[in-house]
Every structure is written in structure tokens, then in C-alpha cells.
Design a protein around this motif. Structure first.
Motif, PDB file in Angstrom:
ATOM      1  N   THR A 131       0.828  -1.213   0.000  1.00 14.09           N
ATOM      2  CA  THR A 131       0.000   0.000   0.000  1.00 14.09           C
ATOM      3  C   THR A 131       0.857   1.254   0.000  1.00 14.09           C
ATOM      4  O   THR A 131       0.519   2.252  -0.655  1.00 14.09           O
ATOM      5  N   SER A 132       1.969   1.241   0.707  1.00  6.80           N
ATOM      6  CA  SER A 132       2.856   2.408   0.734  1.00  6.80           C
ATOM      7  C   SER A 132       3.383   2.726  -0.645  1.00  6.80           C
ATOM      8  O   SER A 132       3.387   3.890  -1.084  1.00  6.80           O
ATOM      9  N   ILE A 133       3.840   1.694  -1.370  1.00  3.21           N
ATOM     10  CA  ILE A 133       4.353   1.916  -2.727  1.00  3.21           C
ATOM     11  C   ILE A 133       3.226   2.362  -3.659  1.00  3.21           C
ATOM     12  O   ILE A 133       3.440   3.186  -4.564  1.00  3.21           O
ATOM     13  N   ALA A 134       2.004   1.856  -3.451  1.00  8.12           N
ATOM     14  CA  ALA A 134       0.870   2.281  -4.271  1.00  8.12           C
ATOM     15  C   ALA A 134       0.618   3.775  -4.099  1.00  8.12           C
ATOM     16  O   ALA A 134       0.382   4.502  -5.088  1.00  8.12           O
ATOM     17  N   LYS A 135       0.709   4.302  -2.867  1.00  6.59           N
ATOM     18  CA  LYS A 135       0.498   5.743  -2.636  1.00  6.59           C
ATOM     19  C   LYS A 135       1.660   6.565  -3.192  1.00  6.59           C
ATOM     20  O   LYS A 135       1.446   7.664  -3.734  1.00  6.59           O
ATOM     21  N   ILE A 136       2.897   6.038  -3.050  1.00  6.51           N
ATOM     22  CA  ILE A 136       4.045   6.739  -3.622  1.00  6.51           C
ATOM     23  C   ILE A 136       3.901   6.812  -5.146  1.00  6.51           C
ATOM     24  O   ILE A 136       4.187   7.846  -5.770  1.00  6.51           O
ATOM     25  N   PHE A 137       3.441   5.718  -5.743  1.00  4.54           N
ATOM     26  CA  PHE A 137       3.223   5.690  -7.191  1.00  4.54           C
ATOM     27  C   PHE A 137       2.170   6.721  -7.594  1.00  4.54           C
ATOM     28  O   PHE A 137       2.335   7.435  -8.604  1.00  4.54           O
ATOM     29  N   ALA A 138       1.074   6.794  -6.810  1.00  2.00           N
ATOM     30  CA  ALA A 138       0.019   7.779  -7.103  1.00  2.00           C
ATOM     31  C   ALA A 138       0.564   9.195  -7.008  1.00  2.00           C
ATOM     32  O   ALA A 138       0.217  10.067  -7.826  1.00  2.00           O
ATOM     33  N   LYS A 139       1.429   9.453  -6.019  1.00  4.17           N
ATOM     34  CA  LYS A 139       2.027  10.785  -5.894  1.00  4.17           C
ATOM     35  C   LYS A 139       2.957  11.081  -7.069  1.00  4.17           C
ATOM     36  O   LYS A 139       2.962  12.198  -7.618  1.00  4.17           O
ATOM     37  N   ALA A 140       3.751  10.095  -7.440  1.00  3.39           N
ATOM     38  CA  ALA A 140       4.759  10.317  -8.482  1.00  3.39           C
ATOM     39  C   ALA A 140       4.129  10.632  -9.837  1.00  3.39           C
ATOM     40  O   ALA A 140       4.603  11.526 -10.552  1.00  3.39           O
ATOM     41  N   ILE A 141       3.059   9.916 -10.204  1.00  6.25           N
ATOM     42  CA  ILE A 141       2.466  10.145 -11.533  1.00  6.25           C
ATOM     43  C   ILE A 141       1.669  11.454 -11.578  1.00  6.25           C
ATOM     44  O   ILE A 141       1.436  12.007 -12.660  1.00  6.25           O
ATOM     45  N   ASN A 142       1.274  11.967 -10.402  1.00  6.26           N
ATOM     46  CA  ASN A 142       0.517  13.221 -10.349  1.00  6.26           C
ATOM     47  C   ASN A 142       1.371  14.406  -9.915  1.00  6.26           C
ATOM     48  O   ASN A 142       0.876  15.541  -9.853  1.00  6.26           O
ATOM     49  N   CYS A 143       2.643  14.156  -9.588  1.00  6.85           N
ATOM     50  CA  CYS A 143       3.523  15.220  -9.095  1.00  6.85           C
ATOM     51  C   CYS A 143       3.892  16.172 -10.234  1.00  6.85           C
ATOM     52  O   CYS A 143       4.230  15.742 -11.344  1.00  6.85           O
ATOM     53  N   THR A 144       3.851  17.454  -9.935  1.00  9.08           N
ATOM     54  CA  THR A 144       4.190  18.460 -10.943  1.00  9.08           C
ATOM     55  C   THR A 144       5.681  18.767 -10.977  1.00  9.08           C
ATOM     56  O   THR A 144       6.159  19.413 -11.902  1.00  9.08           O
ATOM     57  N   GLU A 145       6.413  18.323  -9.974  1.00 11.60           N
ATOM     58  CA  GLU A 145       7.847  18.632  -9.869  1.00 11.60           C
ATOM     59  C   GLU A 145       8.692  17.371  -9.699  1.00 11.60           C
ATOM     60  O   GLU A 145       9.746  17.418  -9.088  1.00 11.60           O
ATOM     61  N   ARG A 146       8.235  16.250 -10.185  1.00 11.80           N
ATOM     62  CA  ARG A 146       8.953  14.999  -9.954  1.00 11.80           C
ATOM     63  C   ARG A 146      10.289  14.994 -10.686  1.00 11.80           C
ATOM     64  O   ARG A 146      10.465  15.664 -11.714  1.00 11.80           O
ATOM     65  N   HIS A 147      11.218  14.176 -10.158  1.00 13.44           N
ATOM     66  CA  HIS A 147      12.552  14.079 -10.734  1.00 13.44           C
ATOM     67  C   HIS A 147      12.961  12.602 -10.780  1.00 13.44           C
ATOM     68  O   HIS A 147      12.989  11.927  -9.757  1.00 13.44           O
ATOM     69  N   ASP A 148      13.250  12.099 -11.962  1.00 11.74           N
ATOM     70  CA  ASP A 148      13.656  10.707 -12.158  1.00 11.74           C
ATOM     71  C   ASP A 148      12.648   9.717 -11.569  1.00 11.74           C
ATOM     72  O   ASP A 148      13.010   8.689 -10.990  1.00 11.74           O
TER      73      ASP A 148
END
Length: 546
Positions: free
Chosen positions: A52-69
């Protein structure tokens, strides 16, 4: 702000912080960085490993406006809202309590609407294997043709309960149990962050008790810290988990091996009075014996009588403990099962001692009796060569029937010792493997079902399952020498090999021991029998046979 449990405070917020799932986080980061995002994922693995933790991190990463790598920034409005659980486009559903077809139809009706504040709508369905058949059928159509803005992440601990039609439409990631060293390192990091003094043994025991789950480890740590008043020791952890320390387990096994059943019962009831759980005690005993086996393999033996027991006996002890653990699941009175287990283990050790007692403890007086009988026979022949009839031998040789010599077997047993036998047993499989690798088929068939039963620095006694194989080795000098040469390459000792059939080994050994015990301990001075025979009959008439 109210107190938060450690597993919530230290929940991973980026792929880099996730412990022990490098194969999953690296794949997802690369997929996000290259914009190759699938519409459905299946996260499968043991509890508390980060699904579940990785699922939420994944949700944040694909919706993040400032993500890096592929990593979320955790600072933009989207990341903060998902972390706080206020983002309406990241929907987390517990399938254990929402497992009906109506709940899934509700998702299917709403998934077509565009996200309100993020780029993607992410549906995280936890414990997805709990869905009903109708719910799975309702979900299937959505997974077949999902909207471009919708992503499904299915998490489960039991993937075999999910229909293959669902699994085939997802990218599957198998999470693994987190290794003990990784858990220990993370627990040490948490303790330092929380300014908690800790013992390394306490962290190691927590990691072992967690069985690969980081959430379980952090929960036990949280409870132990509260028990110890902001400090952490092994004693605190043992008290919190109801487990038993190695010292108590060593005392219990010592009493069992000494056959002090009453003392083992008393110690067991003392542990119960101290609040220890029976199920936990059985598991701790298995882990303790596992550690003993590891010590045997590495040569780092500790204190305790258990290290004087043969390794094969320890394997059988673990089997009996496992059988008891299964029986206790359906038992009304678990205490009774553990008491019976103590008796079974004590009887097992006693039986093994009886069957494979040390060869050096055998009385050697029997050989003296045979010498004396032969001397009497020679004296009778000297006084009356014609009338003297051959006396009945003390022990009947079974040479004619089985082609093995009792005299040779007694030669091995007279000088046998435990060290040589143990070393030979440990390397015997290497000998058989050597024969197989060199494609010596005739020797493979001979040595396949064999076992060393006695050994000295000059002789070895080998037990054969098939009588005919024992006869072949004893009669065929060439094959015997081939085996002896291979034994020399394995154990670096030149020894003479003697075979005995399995069908008669126990009787031969029993007779040998009984004849030793039946004679007095003192050894009379032996005469040179060969010289006496030569004086009586003449040197030319004597024929020496081994």
C-alpha cells in the motif's frame, strides 16, 4: 497532536525510502520517468512489506508536478494532499469490507469522470482477493477498457484467489519478505530518530519475530519502547512478545537431553507462570534448534548439551516439534501437548544413545576369551594329538552363508572411535558423488545405499542395504581396493574396508557388545599363538588366513 504509531510516522514517502523492495521500486521509477505507465497493477506479497505504501508513492509520483527521475517531490500541492489523504482523485478501497458487486459497479460508474485536481485518478483496492465472483466480473469490464485517466492498483496477500482473467490484465509485482538485516538497519534508524537507547540483540529478536514484515517489526518496537520507558533491551522485547530467551531454551534442552523430565516440566511451568505463550515457546524452540544447526555447520558451537547430540537427532527433534505445533492448532489443552513433547524428545535422545553409543565404551574381554579357548585347544592337541577332538568355537562364523568375517568386523569395532566415524559420515555423500561424477556405474550401484557404522584410523565398517552388495565387496578384492582408494582421496586416510549386511548388523553389534560385557575387565597376558602353533605342528604346516 495525538500520538501516532511508529509504522505510520515512518511510512515511506518516496521510492528511495522503501526498504527491501528494490526490484519493484526501480521498475516503477523507470516506467514513470519514461512515461510508460500501465492502466492496472497487481501488488502481491506478505503483509507489512510495503504494497500500500508503494501504491500511494506511485500515485504521488504520476501526479507530481515537480517529480525528478520518477520520484515525487513531496512538496507540491498534489503530493501533500495525497500524503494527507485529502486528494479526491486517489481512492483507497478496502475490499474486505466493500467486496460486493454494488461497490464495484459504483466504481465503474464514477471512473469515467475526469479527475478534479490531479492528472490521473488512482484506485487502490486493498485485499482484492476478498471480492466476490460478481464483483470480479464487474471489475473485469473496467480493466479491459479503462479510461485514459484511470489507473487501478490491486493489492493482495493471496493472488491464487484472484481470477486469471483479472491477473492477465495487470502488471504483476511480487513483493518479497524483507530480510532480517534490512529490518534491523531500519529499526536502528527509527530508534536513533526517536532518541531511544537500544540493544542490538533486541533489534535482532524483533526482526526475527516480524518474519519479514516491516509493519509488524515497527509495531513490536513501539510496544517494547513503551514497556521499557523510552529504552529498549532484549528483556523488554521478550516480555512484550511472550517469547523465551536462549538461556531458558538452553536450560530446557539440557534437561531433556539429561532425561530429567520432571525438571523440564518444572521449568516449563515456571515459564508459563511468567506469562510465556505455549505457541510462542514451541516456535522459539524450533528457532533455537535452527541456530544450533547453523552453529554445527559453521563450527561455532556454544554452551549446552544439545551440541553433544548428533545432527540427525536434532533433525528428528525438529520434526517432532513441528508435528506438535500442528496438533496444538486443534487442541483444547495445549499445555498437555507440550508436556508430551518433552517426553517424546527425551525418549528420542535416549533411543539414539542406545543405538549409536560410543564404541570406545565396549569391553574388550571377549577377545581374551577367544585367545584362551584357542590356547586350551592347542594344549589338548599337544597332550593327545589323536584323541583330541576339535572344541566348539566360542562364536560361529557366518562366513559360508554371508561372506563376511566376524574377526574382521571385531577388528574394526575394537579400535572404533566416534571422531573418525563422525568425520566419515560427514564426507560419505562426497564419496558417492565422486563415484557418480566419474561415471563408475558398477561402484555407484554398490555404494548407493550404504552407511558407515564404525571407523578407526585403519579400518572402516560399511553397512549395505542389500546382502549381495556386502558379499561382493568382501569377496571382490579389486572393487574393494577401488573404493578404498576413493575413500583415501576424500578423507586422506588409508583404511581397510569391511562390509556388513544391514539385515544382520544389529544382531552382530548386539552379540559383540554382550560378549564384551560378559567377560571380566582385566586383560590377561596373551601368548604368541602363531609361534605356539608353529612349535606344535611345525612351521611348514601352518597356513595363515585373514
Amino acid at each position: 497532536m495525538s500520538y501516532q504509531a511508529l509504522y505510520r510516522v515512518f511510512r515511506s514517502q518516496s521510492f528511495e525510502e522503501v526498504v527491501g523492495q528494490k526490484h519493484v521500486t526501480t521498475t516503477l521509477k523507470n516506467a514513470i520517468a519514461r512515461n510508460k505507465i500501465s492502466h492496472a497493477y497487481l501488488f502481491n506479497g506478505p503483509r507489512g512489506t510495503g504494497k500500500t505504501s508503494i501504491a500511494k508513492i506511485f500515485a504521488k509520483a504520476i501526479n507530481c508536478t515537480e517529480r525528478h527521475d520518477g520520484e515525487p517531490c513531496n512538496e507540491c500541492a498534489s503530493c501533500i494532499s495525497i500524503t494527507n489523504g485529502t486528494n479526491s482523485d486517489v481512492i483507497e478501497i478496502d475490499a474486505a469490507s466493500n467486496n460486493g458487486v454494488d461497490e464495484i459497479r459504483n466504481i465503474r460508474d464514477k471512473v469515467k469522470y475526469a479527475p478534479g485536481e490531479s492528472r490521473y485518478k488512482v484506485y487502490i483496492i486493498d485485499e482484492v482477493h476478498m471480492l466476490t465472483t460478481g464483483a470480479f466480473n464487474a471489475l473485469l469490464k473496467t480493466l479491459e477498457e479503462p479510461p485514459a485517466h484511470a489507473i487501478f492498483i490491486l493489492a493482495t496477500t493471496e493472488p491464487h484467489k484472484i481470477p486469471p482473467t483479472i491477473i492477465s490484465r495487470c502488471q504483476r509485482f511480487d513483493f518479497k519478505a524483507i530480510s532480517t538485516p534490512d529490518i534491523i538497519d531500519h529499526l536502528a534508524y527509527v530508534c536513533k530518530k526517536e532518541n531511544i537507547d537500544f540493544e542490538q540483540e533486541a533489534l535482532a529478536f524483533i526482526a526475527q519475530s516480524a518474519e519479514g514484515g516491516m509493519r509488524d517489526a515497527l509495531s513490536i518496537l513501539d510496544q517494547a519502547i513503551a514497556f521499557g520507558d523510552e529504552s529498549l533491551t532484549l528483556t523488554h522485547v521478550l516480555n512484550v512478545t511472550g517469547s523465551v530467551g536462549k538461556e531458558e531454551l538452553r536450560q530446557l534442552t539440557d534437561l531433556i537431553i539429561k532425561h530429567d523430565v520432571r525438571g523440564a516440566f518444572d521449568l516449563y511451568h515456571q515459564l508459563l507462570s511468567a506469562g510465556k505463550e505455549v505457541n510462542r515457546l514451541v516456535n522459539d524452540l524450533i528457532y533455537y534448534l535452527r541456530d544450533v544447526i547453523v552453529d554445527f555447520a559453521t563450527g561455532e558451537r556454544q554452551d549446552g548439551l544439545i551440541y553433544e547430540v548428533e545432527l540427525s537427532t536434532i533433525y528428528e527433534m525438529i520434526d517432532k516439534i513441528n508435528d506438535t505445533l500442528v496438533s496444538m492448532r486443534f487442541a483444547v489443552n495445549m499445555n498437555l501437548h507440550f508436556e508430551v513433547l518433552i517426553v517424546k524428545l527425551s525418549e528420542l535422545v535416549k533411543l539414539k544413545e542406545r543405538v549409536s553409543g560410543p564404541a570406545e565404551s565396549i569391553d574388550h574381554a571377549y577377545i581374551d576369551e577367544r585367545f584362551k579357548a584357542f590356547e586350551d585347544k592347542l594344549a589338548a592337541v599337544q597332550l593327545n594329538p589323536v584323541a583330541a577332538a576339535p572344541s566348539k568355537p566360542v562364536r560361529k562364523e557366518t562366513k559360508a552363508k554371508n561372506h563376511f568375517s566376524m574377526a574382521q568386523i571385531e577388528t574394526v569395532l575394537d579400535n572404533a572411535n566416534r571422531e573418525d566415524l563422525t568425520y566419515l559420515k560427514e564426507n560419505w555423500q562426497s564419496l558417492i558423488d565422486h563415484v557418480k561424477q566419474n561415471d563408475q556405474r558398477a561402484l555407484v550401484s554398490l555404494m548407493q545405499n550404504t552407511e558407515p557404522v564404525a571407523a578407526s584410523s585403519t579400518h572402516i565398517l560399511i553397512k549395505f542395504d542389500d546382502d549381495i552388495h556386502s558379499d561382493i565387496v568382501n569377496k571382490d578384492e579389486e572393487k574393494r581396493q577401488q573404493i578404498e582408494s576413493i575413500v583415501y582421496t576424500i578423507i586422506n586416510k588409508k583404511v581397510k574396508m569391511v562390509g556388513v549386511p544391514d539385515s544382520q548388523w544389529l544382531q552382530v553389534r548386539h552379540d559383540y557388545i554382550q560378549n564384551r560385557k560378559a567377560q571380566p575387565a582385566e586383560t590377561p597376558k596373551k601368548q604368541d599363538i602363531v609361534k605356539t602353533a608353529e612349535e606344535l605342528f611345525g612351521k611348514d604346516t601352518i597356513n595363515m588366513i585373514d
